[in-house]
Structures are given as structure tokens and as C-alpha cells.
Design a protein around this motif. Structure first.
Motif, PDB file in Angstrom:
ATOM      1  N   GLY A 206      -9.259  -8.846  -1.167  1.00 46.81           N
ATOM      2  CA  GLY A 206      -8.830  -8.238  -0.036  1.00 46.81           C
ATOM      3  C   GLY A 206      -8.946  -6.678  -0.138  1.00 46.81           C
ATOM      4  O   GLY A 206      -8.741  -6.019   0.635  1.00 46.81           O
ATOM      5  N   LEU A 207      -9.512  -6.395  -1.247  1.00 47.85           N
ATOM      6  CA  LEU A 207      -9.762  -4.911  -1.522  1.00 47.85           C
ATOM      7  C   LEU A 207     -10.917  -4.445  -0.533  1.00 47.85           C
ATOM      8  O   LEU A 207     -11.943  -5.052  -0.602  1.00 47.85           O
TER       9      LEU A 207
ATOM     10  N   PHE B 122       1.031  -0.174  -1.691  1.00 51.78           N
ATOM     11  CA  PHE B 122       1.325   1.107  -2.029  1.00 51.78           C
ATOM     12  C   PHE B 122       0.344   2.061  -2.391  1.00 51.78           C
ATOM     13  O   PHE B 122      -0.031   2.917  -1.922  1.00 51.78           O
ATOM     14  N   VAL B 123      -0.513   1.600  -3.349  1.00 48.07           N
ATOM     15  CA  VAL B 123      -1.759   2.109  -3.912  1.00 48.07           C
ATOM     16  C   VAL B 123      -2.939   2.264  -2.932  1.00 48.07           C
ATOM     17  O   VAL B 123      -3.712   3.329  -2.654  1.00 48.07           O
ATOM     18  N   LEU B 124      -3.136   1.136  -2.095  1.00 47.63           N
ATOM     19  CA  LEU B 124      -4.160   1.071  -1.046  1.00 47.63           C
ATOM     20  C   LEU B 124      -4.012   2.250   0.004  1.00 47.63           C
ATOM     21  O   LEU B 124      -4.753   2.891   0.500  1.00 47.63           O
ATOM     22  N   ILE B 125      -2.734   2.317   0.505  1.00 48.80           N
ATOM     23  CA  ILE B 125      -2.251   3.224   1.464  1.00 48.80           C
ATOM     24  C   ILE B 125      -2.487   4.741   1.062  1.00 48.80           C
ATOM     25  O   ILE B 125      -2.989   5.503   1.663  1.00 48.80           O
ATOM     26  N   ASP B 126      -1.903   4.727  -0.368  1.00 45.65           N
ATOM     27  CA  ASP B 126      -2.076   6.178  -0.889  1.00 45.65           C
ATOM     28  C   ASP B 126      -3.528   6.707  -1.034  1.00 45.65           C
ATOM     29  O   ASP B 126      -3.952   7.660  -0.766  1.00 45.65           O
ATOM     30  N   MET B 127      -4.522   5.589  -1.569  1.00 49.10           N
ATOM     31  CA  MET B 127      -5.891   6.042  -1.601  1.00 49.10           C
ATOM     32  C   MET B 127      -6.452   6.075  -0.238  1.00 49.10           C
ATOM     33  O   MET B 127      -7.518   7.114  -0.139  1.00 49.10           O
ATOM     34  N   GLU B 128      -6.174   5.386   0.716  1.00 46.06           N
ATOM     35  CA  GLU B 128      -6.936   5.368   2.000  1.00 46.06           C
ATOM     36  C   GLU B 128      -6.514   6.941   2.709  1.00 46.06           C
ATOM     37  O   GLU B 128      -7.358   7.611   3.444  1.00 46.06           O
ATOM     38  N   ASN B 129      -5.134   7.143   2.582  1.00 47.38           N
ATOM     39  CA  ASN B 129      -4.458   8.594   3.184  1.00 47.38           C
ATOM     40  C   ASN B 129      -5.458   9.692   2.325  1.00 47.38           C
ATOM     41  O   ASN B 129      -5.582  10.656   3.031  1.00 47.38           O
ATOM     42  N   TYR B 130      -5.505   9.601   1.135  1.00 44.15           N
ATOM     43  CA  TYR B 130      -6.363  10.856   0.391  1.00 44.15           C
ATOM     44  C   TYR B 130      -7.788  10.727   0.798  1.00 44.15           C
ATOM     45  O   TYR B 130      -8.176  11.948   1.189  1.00 44.15           O
TER      46      TYR B 130
END
Length: 355
Positions: A286-287, A343-351
Motif C-alpha cells: 500500500g505504500l 501517521f507517517v504517510l500523511i506527514d511525508m505527503e504534506n511535507y
């Protein structure tokens, strides 16, 4: 008594001229399984939090009920540290009392709970519904474990209850409205099972901030520790666990050596080991392809380690046996794994959107 009989049989120590027969031993051990009986090997009551709990009622109430007495190990342990309560002891299959002056009355306390006192201290029987079915033992209750049935009965009839119960209770939130405090017992409490346990104490209103200790170490309050839950609502991504296409791997059970649940490259898991029944490792698909996998894995481990440090592992279900550091092994459930991934995916995509 069960432990004594087993040692006598195993070591071929005899009473007079006769050995304990295989048939007699099987009767003893089967009774243990049917009634979920296990006996304590440590004294969990010699603890500051338990002593504070006793102070809630000791000036008004001195009689204590032991509704699942076994061989009266609980009264014995409490007497050994100076608590001289007046006891009323019951068991569906009474053993030989280890306290000479204290009798055990035969009674089914689940269906006929005594009204001798509003205080109960016990080690209730444990028997999971699935385990009972697997062993073909009759299990007529709705709750998923017999200890919960016993706990409900005690709380219906008593204002104050202290019970040695499976440590998984901490993540169940079962009767938390009455919970007063918890002592996780990070040592082997029973000779014949590695079930992680805690001493849970209840009061009429549960007001004490619900302190939790691990042994003598104060961890905080249940409310404060569980505020670190990684709940972010509906899952952002359609993660698929135990999928051979997965690029992310996760180890979900601590080893006996240390707290080593972690994320890693999914290619390290052989496709032949990817099974729906595998709960120790999982390969996750899913990544998104535009996300740096190595950085994603590093961030997931950072979040997991921070989560474990802040919660003191309280929100992770204990697993059988202790680690070498004296703490319980823990299980990382798939729901928490999903929240970390989100949590990590949202953080990385927003970055990434900033550039």
C-alpha cells in the motif's frame, strides 16, 4: 495442593508405600483446566498502591470475601504481611486450606455470590472462551474470558474489589468506570502458566486518577498514558497486511531478549512465509510509489519507539513470558500498525507538497 501432587508424582516421592497414580494426577490436572485454577508463587500485595487501596475501607470494614479461594493462598499471602482480616472463603472445588484456622465453604459463587461483605480480594479463574471450546469444556457465558464473568459478579456485589487477573485487562477497558488502580506484575506469578498478570483494584466510583505501576515503578495514570494513542480517524490509505506484493515489513511481537517490534524492508520476508495466520510478522502492501521507502520505514520506527516510550507499553497487549530485561513481551496489533503507517504517510505527503 496441585503443585505438591505434581512434584510427588514427577519425582516419585511416595506416601507410605503408594505412588500417586496417573489416573489420580489426570483428575487433579483436569480439574485445574475446567475451573481455570492457577496458584500464586509471589506476594503481589506487599505494594504501596495496594496499601493505599486498603486504607479506603479498613476503618469501616474488616471482613473480606475470597470467592474463588482455591487453597486460601490469597489470605495466606495477606496474613504474611500483617493483614489480619476476618475472611469468608468459598470455592466451587475447595482445596486443602494453607491457613489451618480458615475453612473454605463449597459454593458456586458465580451463580450464588455470598453477601458477607462489600470487600472481595481474590485470584479468579481464567478460561478463555476459545480455549474452552478447543478443549471441549462447557462455556455458557457471553464474556470472552471467565475472569471477566467473575469480575462482573464481584463488582455487582461488592464496593471494593482487588483481583489478580490477566494483564490484557489493561487494554480491554472492561469496567474501567470502577477501576481505582493497577499494578502490573512483571515476574512469573504462577508455576504452571506464563500468563502475564496484574493486580487490579476497584472502588465504588473509581476515583484515584487510576494510577498504574509496573512492579514498584510508577508509570502514570491510565488516562495520561492512553492519551498517546495514535488514533487519527478513518484509515487514510488502503493498507493490505500479509500481502506478497508488500514493500513494508513489520515484526509485531517482542522477542524474549528485548522490546524489538519494528518496521523493516518487506523484501526481507520470504513470500512462502506470508500467511493470513501469521501474527508475528507481516508484509504490508500500500505504500505509494512516490514515497521514499527507506525514509518511510525510519520514520515509522521513530514513531513506534516514541509511542512505546510515552505510553510505557501500557496500550500494547502483553504476550506470554518475560523479556530478559524483566518486562513483559508486547504485541503490536494491526490497528496500531495501521495508525503508525497513516501517521507517517500523511506527514511525508504534506511535507512533499511544500516543494
Amino acid at each position: 495442593l496441585f503443585e505438591l501432587m505434581f512434584e510427588v508424582y514427577r519425582n516419585k516421592v511416595h506416601f507410605g508405600e503408594e505412588y500417586i497414580s496417573d489416573a489420580d494426577l489426570n483428575i487433579f490436572m483436569n480439574n485445574k483446566r475446567v475451573f481455570g485454577q492457577y496458584y500464586t508463587t509471589h506476594n503481589p500485595f506487599d505494594h504501596i498502591l495496594f496499601k493505599e487501596w486498603v486504607e479506603l475501607f479498613i476503618s469501616d470494614i474488616n471482613t473480606v470475601i475470597e470467592p474463588f479461594a482455591g487453597s486460601n493462598n490469597i489470605p495466606y499471602l495477606l496474613q504474611s504481611i500483617g493483614y489480619n482480616f476476618t475472611w469468608k472463603c468459598y470455592d466451587i472445588e475447595p482445596g486443602t486450606s494453607v491457613v489451618n484456622e480458615l475453612n473454605i465453604e463449597k459454593r458456586d459463587t458465580i451463580n450464588n455470590f455470598p453477601n458477607d461483605s462489600t470487600v472481595s480480594i481474590t485470584n479468579p479463574p481464567y478460561l478463555g472462551k476459545s480455549s474452552a471450546r478447543r478443549r471441549k469444556i462447557d462455556y455458557p457465558w457471553q464474556e470472552d474470558d471467565l475472569y471477566k464473568v467473575c469480575l462482573s459478579v464481584m463488582l455487582e456485589n461488592c464496593d471494593y474489589v482487588a483481583a489478580i487477573i490477566p494483564e490484557s485487562f489493561i487494554t480491554s477497558h472492561f469496567h474501567f468506570e470502577r477501576l481505582w488502580g493497577i499494578i502490573s506484575l512483571p515476574y512469573k506469578m504462577f508455576d504452571d502458566t506464563e500468563c502475564p498478570v496484574c493486580l487490579a483494584m476497584f472502588s465504588p466510583n473509581g476515583k484515584n486518577g487510576k494510577k498504574i505501576f509496573s512492579g514498584n515503578d510508577f508509570l502514570g495514570t491510565i488516562e495520561k498514558l492512553t492519551n498517546h494513542q495514535l488514533m487519527i480517524g478513518k484509515s487514510y490509505n488502503n493498507w493490505r497486511f500479509n500481502d506478497k506484493r508488500g514493500t513494508i515489513g513489520v515484526k509485531t511481537v517482542d522477542s524474549q531478549n528485548c522490546a524489538d517490534c519494528h518496521f523493516f524492508d518487506g523484501n526481507e520476508i520470504n513470500d512462502d512465509d506470508v500467511k493470513d495466520t501469521n501474527r508475528a510478522f507481516s508484509k504490508i502492501y500500500g505504500l505509494p510509489f512516490d514515497i521514499d521507502k527507506d525514509l518511510f520505514i525510519k520514520k515509522c520506527n521513530d514513531v513506534l519507539n516514541d509511542y512505546r516510550a510515552k505510553t510505557k507499553d501500557v496500550t500494547m497487549t502483553s504476550f506470554k513470558g518475560l523479556r530478559k530485561d524483566g518486562k513483559y513481551r508486547r504485541r503490536l496489533d494491526f490497528a496500531t500498525v495501521r495508525h503508525i503507517l497513516d501517521f507517517v504517510l500523511i506527514d511525508m505527503e504534506n511535507y512533499q507538497k511544500l516543494f
